[in-house]
Design a protein around this motif. Structure first.
Motif, PDB file in Angstrom:
ATOM      1  N   THR A  65      45.979  40.916  39.917  1.00  0.00           N
ATOM      2  CA  THR A  65      44.820  40.522  39.865  1.00  0.00           C
ATOM      3  C   THR A  65      44.006  39.730  41.054  1.00  0.00           C
ATOM      4  OG1 THR A  65      44.232  39.615  38.309  1.00  0.00           O
ATOM      5  CG2 THR A  65      43.999  41.834  37.798  1.00  0.00           C
ATOM      6  N   ARG A 149      38.601  35.086  36.119  1.00  0.00           N
ATOM      7  CA  ARG A 149      38.042  36.312  36.302  1.00  0.00           C
ATOM      8  C   ARG A 149      39.365  37.615  36.093  1.00  0.00           C
ATOM      9  NH1 ARG A 149      33.686  34.123  38.319  1.00  0.00           N
ATOM     10  NH2 ARG A 149      33.754  34.331  40.599  1.00  0.00           N
ATOM     11  N   ASP A 153      40.907  39.691  33.728  1.00  0.00           N
ATOM     12  CA  ASP A 153      40.953  41.154  34.572  1.00  0.00           C
ATOM     13  C   ASP A 153      42.531  41.964  34.219  1.00  0.00           C
ATOM     14  OD1 ASP A 153      38.354  41.254  35.272  1.00  0.00           O
ATOM     15  OD2 ASP A 153      39.795  41.284  37.825  1.00  0.00           O
ATOM     16  N   GLN A 157      43.345  45.312  31.411  1.00  0.00           N
ATOM     17  CA  GLN A 157      44.013  46.673  32.422  1.00  0.00           C
ATOM     18  C   GLN A 157      45.171  47.175  32.012  1.00  0.00           C
ATOM     19  OE1 GLN A 157      42.831  46.218  36.550  1.00  0.00           O
ATOM     20  NE2 GLN A 157      41.006  45.072  36.752  1.00  0.00           N
TER      21      GLN A 157
END
Length: 359
Positions: A65, A149, A153, A157
């Motif tokens: 990510t 951030r 993720d 995910q």
């Protein structure tokens, strides 16, 4: 009749270890560890990064990510394995460090000691070896927010999360218990005996941290499955005041027990025996380098052959990573190259390993 009469061959040392040891039989799991449809994320000590090339070459989907911007494609890679994992958090050595990383990504924890000002730069105490550091507080805030951030993720995910437990020893902030990946002053920053405290986590503490991580991760990602492993790499150094050998055995024993406790208490949590395959009495001498600490490519290949077999996949070879060139030039350049060539922050604790190369 008694229970041993009908036990399988793998239950007996003479048949499963003394002769005919097969590392693929050492993993007990129901169904494949990872499916081709899974999105895999991982974290852990430096040993954990060895898994990633095998997973990707085998065709499994490894979640990333926080890739570098295309404009920086020709820039030198980050230090200390920060780019080796799903996001650029680098090595995560203890369950407490992992739990705090999750809480930081979810906005539930902000360390009191969240930055160091050193040599005109702003250093992240939780990624102290970063090659590219912020030049001011405003830039640091933006980069840190962007990083967290990306970490969030990862946790939201992933359908499979692999965590390799590495250490029980850690240095924490006396203000709020925030765990540093390395003792302040070894990679960056300044050590302060009043602000920085040594801890050696117990079985109860490690188990509680892992329990909390599983519970809190599943609050944001209910279906995620977890795979726990223990790194077979011994401690570089101990801060207990005792000999490093029993300190290392204690650390690995605590981690192994905690992993088993959590596996038994939670569904869809599996333990994979990388530690046992590499360091057990059946392991060949060649699984460790001459320093009796670093794990060789042969050991990693054996571990990953067994791991991929547990996923229903035939393992394929992966070339050993290139080593950084020897340091040269002025003192600042020497230290930069040493940090770039090291696999983990923990290495920086041993001045003897760095030798005369370190300024």
């Amino acid at each position: 009749m008694h229970p041993y009469k009908t036990a399988p061959a793998i239950a007996f040392w003479s048949r499963a270890v003394s002769a005919g040891f097969d590392p693929r039989q050492a993993c007990s799991c129901d169904g494949p560890l990872i499916r081709t449809t899974d999105l895999v994320a991982s974290a852990g000590s430096c040993f954990a990064s060895n898994l990633v090339p095998y997973l990707e070459r085998a065709g499994l989907r490894y979640l990333r990510t926080e890739p570098p911007h295309p404009a920086l494609a020709d820039a030198p890679a980050e230090n200390l394995g920060y780019a080796n994992f799903s996001a650029a958090y680098g090595n995560v050595y203890t369950p407490r460090q992992l739990l705090q990383l999750l809480r930081r990504a979810l906005g539930q924890f902000r360390p009191a000691e969240d930055r160091w000002h050193c040599d005109g730069c702003v250093v992240d105490p939780y990624r102290p070896g970063l090659r590219y550091r912020a030049s001011c507080d405003a830039e640091f805030d933006l980069l840190t927010a962007q990083h967290l951030r990306a970490v969030g993720d990862v946790f939201r995910q992933a359908t499979v999360f692999i965590f390799t437990l590495g250490l029980t020893e850690a240095w924490v902030s006396a203000a709020d218990g925030a765990v540093f990946p390395a003792c302040p002053g070894t990679v960056a920053g300044q050590f302060d005996g009043g602000q920085h405290r040594f801890v050696n986590f117990s079985v109860a503490e490690v188990t509680a941290d892992l329990e909390a991580f599983v519970t809190e991760l599943r609050q944001v990602n209910p279906g995620v499955r977890l795979i726990l492993t223990v790194s077979p790499v011994p401690l570089v150094a101990t801060a207990t005041g005792g000999h490093v050998l029993p300190a290392s055995v204690y650390s690995k024993s605590v981690l192994r027990v905690a992993a088993e406790e959590v596996r038994q208490r939670h569904a869809d949590v599996t333990y994979f025996p990388a530690y046992e395959i590499v360091s057990g009495p059946q392991a060949p001498d060649a699984f460790y380098a001459a320093d009796r600490r670093n794990v060789t490519d042969a050991a990693v290949q054996t571990v990953m052959g067994a791991f991929l077999a547990a996923c229903g996949i035939e393992a394929s070879g992966v070339a050993a990573p290139a080593r950084a060139p020897a340091a040269s030039g002025d003192a600042a350049a020497q230290l930069s190259q040493i940090i770039a060539g090291a696999e983990c922050e923990e290495l920086m604790a041993d001045e003897a390993l760095l030798g005369a190369r370190r300024p």
